[in-house]
Design a protein around this motif. Structure first.
Motif, PDB file in Angstrom:
ATOM      1  N   LEU A 105       0.825  -1.212   0.000  1.00 15.42           N
ATOM      2  CA  LEU A 105       0.000   0.000   0.000  1.00 15.42           C
ATOM      3  C   LEU A 105       0.860   1.263   0.000  1.00 15.42           C
ATOM      4  O   LEU A 105       0.510   2.255  -0.647  1.00 15.42           O
ATOM      5  N   GLN A 106       1.978   1.240   0.701  1.00 17.77           N
ATOM      6  CA  GLN A 106       2.881   2.397   0.703  1.00 17.77           C
ATOM      7  C   GLN A 106       3.490   2.617  -0.676  1.00 17.77           C
ATOM      8  O   GLN A 106       3.667   3.751  -1.111  1.00 17.77           O
ATOM      9  N   LEU A 107       3.808   1.537  -1.380  1.00 21.70           N
ATOM     10  CA  LEU A 107       4.346   1.662  -2.739  1.00 21.70           C
ATOM     11  C   LEU A 107       3.301   2.250  -3.691  1.00 21.70           C
ATOM     12  O   LEU A 107       3.616   3.113  -4.515  1.00 21.70           O
ATOM     13  N   GLY A 135       1.133  12.415   2.743  1.00 26.53           N
ATOM     14  CA  GLY A 135       2.419  12.380   3.429  1.00 26.53           C
ATOM     15  C   GLY A 135       3.253  13.630   3.211  1.00 26.53           C
ATOM     16  O   GLY A 135       4.420  13.666   3.568  1.00 26.53           O
ATOM     17  N   ILE A 136       2.651  14.672   2.625  1.00 25.09           N
ATOM     18  CA  ILE A 136       3.374  15.921   2.381  1.00 25.09           C
ATOM     19  C   ILE A 136       3.078  16.849   3.548  1.00 25.09           C
ATOM     20  O   ILE A 136       1.986  17.411   3.652  1.00 25.09           O
ATOM     21  N   THR A 137       4.057  16.983   4.450  1.00 29.36           N
ATOM     22  CA  THR A 137       3.846  17.793   5.646  1.00 29.36           C
ATOM     23  C   THR A 137       4.697  19.054   5.662  1.00 29.36           C
ATOM     24  O   THR A 137       4.430  19.964   6.426  1.00 29.36           O
ATOM     25  N   ASP A 142       6.533  11.960   3.579  1.00 22.48           N
ATOM     26  CA  ASP A 142       6.726  11.019   4.690  1.00 22.48           C
ATOM     27  C   ASP A 142       6.036   9.698   4.379  1.00 22.48           C
ATOM     28  O   ASP A 142       4.895   9.683   3.907  1.00 22.48           O
ATOM     29  N   PHE A 143       6.761   8.603   4.647  1.00 24.41           N
ATOM     30  CA  PHE A 143       6.199   7.273   4.464  1.00 24.41           C
ATOM     31  C   PHE A 143       6.211   6.548   5.798  1.00 24.41           C
ATOM     32  O   PHE A 143       6.550   7.118   6.828  1.00 24.41           O
TER      33      PHE A 143
END
Length: 184
Positions: free
Chosen positions: A29-31, A96-98, A160-161
């Motif tokens: 899922l992260q990929l 994941g864009i912080t 961020d992952f």
């Protein structure tokens, strides 16, 4: 070995298999999320490049050449559109864009009958201008040959992952005023 010991071994093995399957799906899922985020960043960059291509209508009417009104204004327009393209902060957090998006480099190429003017804004926003005579082959940093007025941008987006891993995604795009960035 009694039945109780065999049941404990089976339960332990089943638990280990479930943990591995869960870990596998989490990584998968992260990929998928990373690929989606990469495409999203590329689309936002391309959209901002295309939308910032506002030409000087008076120069075009007088000279028949497509040039930008002002390199600084073009950069400000690009930055505003890029921010709008990325959308609301809560949507970015889901990807994941912080951290803020960094405009590493922005270039404005203006091709006229006399030659090519290259206006380069570095990551601090400092403007450097170069002039190339007609006939000189001018290339953007991504290798695009500049034959028409064009915009080039390179951005860095920290993503961020899982497990606290942060990747700085660097994307670049060059679009010229006639083709709209499409390959010929």
């Amino acid at each position: 070995m009694n039945k109780k010991d065999k049941g404990a071994i089976h339960a332990t093995l089943a638990l280990m298999v479930l943990v591995w399957i869960s870990l596998f799906w989490s990584v998968l899922l992260q990929l998928v999320r990373a690929e989606y985020t990469g495409h999203f960043i590329e689309d936002c960059l391309m959209q901002a490049n295309l939308a910032a291509m506002v030409v000087d209508p008076y120069h075009y009417g007088r000279e028949g050449e497509l040039v930008f009104q002002d390199a600084g204004e073009t950069k400000l327009l690009f930055e505003g559109i890029l921010k709008e393209s990325f959308g609301a902060e809560e949507n970015l957090k889901k990807l994941g864009i912080t951290e803020p998006i960094v405009l590493q480099e922005f270039r404005v190429y203006e091709v006229t009958g006399n030659g090519t003017t290259e206006s380069v804004f570095d990551s601090q926003g400092v403007l450097h201008t170069c002039w190339y005579d007609t006939g000189t082959v001018v290339k953007a940093p991504d290798g695009t040959v500049i034959s028409e007025s064009a915009l080039y941008a390179r951005i860095e987006v920290p993503v961020d992952f899982m497990f606290g891993i942060r990747v700085n995604a660097v994307k670049e795009h060059c679009v010229d005023i006639k083709s709209g960035g499409e390959d010929e």
